[in-house]
Structure formats: C-alpha cells, structure tokens
Design a protein around this motif. Structure first.
Motif: not given
Length: 131
Positions: A1, A29, A55, A83-85, A87, A94, A97, A99
C-alpha cells in the motif's frame, strides 16, 4: 500500500467525543480516491460509484497526523477498484479500512466510458516516455 496524503487532525475535524469525526475521514478518503483515479485514468471526470464496508478500527485525536493509503485492486472497462487504509503516521496504527471503492471514468457527456488502462502507471514514467 502506498500512502499518498497526510492530514493534520485539527479541532474542526473532531466530534463531540474530541476524536476524529467519521464523516470527515470519509470525505478525505473519497477525495483521495478521486485524486488517485484522476491521475491513473488521466481524466478529470471520475466519480465515486461505490464504497464497501467501512471498518473503523481506532481513532485519532487533535494534533495527530494521519496518512491515507490507496491501492488498486482491479481495472475494469470503465472503472477502477481501489482499497484504502487510513493510519496514524507516527504509530502506524490503522484507523479505518475500506476494502472496495469503485471509481467510474466518465466521458464528456457524463456517461461511463472505457479508459483503456490495465496497470498502474506512475507520473514519473509517463514524463520519461515523453522525452
């Protein structure tokens, strides 16, 4: 990522619990997914079609620096699935998230149009090929 953007959590980004407001991070996001897709597809007319389950895993507080990572999952005919995270930059904990984020490439008429992309391209490589 790959983590592309950083945000500084400021007082106006907080909810009543003095933690990062979920709606604010979702807006960040969505913006990051749009920017990433616009650059990948080389088209300013890109829209968010779908976001899967979101999430929330931890939170951030005033003064924290967060970073937003985006990764391509799939290239469709007219779409790009990411997809994304999100943090914490300092602890790497994290925060959120997502998906699947589906971004759709649009033509001048505002309707989906094929983008003819099949792999990730980096701007530095595009610039090198034009020399």
């Amino acid at each position: 990522m790959r983590f592309h953007s950083r945000k500084w959590v400021k007082p106006e980004d907080l909810n009543a619990n003095e933690t990062l407001f979920g709606g604010k991070v979702l807006a960040w996001i969505d913006e990051e997914a749009a920017l990433y897709s616009i650059i990948q597809l080389e088209n300013k007319k890109v829209v968010t079609k779908y976001m899967s389950e979101i999430n929330f895993m931890s939170t951030a507080v005033k003064g924290d620096i967060i970073e937003i990572g985006i990764e391509v999952v799939k290239f469709g005919k007219t779409s790009l699935t990411l997809n994304c995270e999100v943090r914490n930059k300092m602890t790497h904990e994290t925060i959120v998230t997502v998906d699947n984020i589906i971004m759709v490439n649009l033509g001048a008429d505002g309707k989906p149009v094929a983008h003819n992309k099949t792999k990730i391209e980096y701007v530095v490589d595009r610039l090198a090929s034009k020399e």
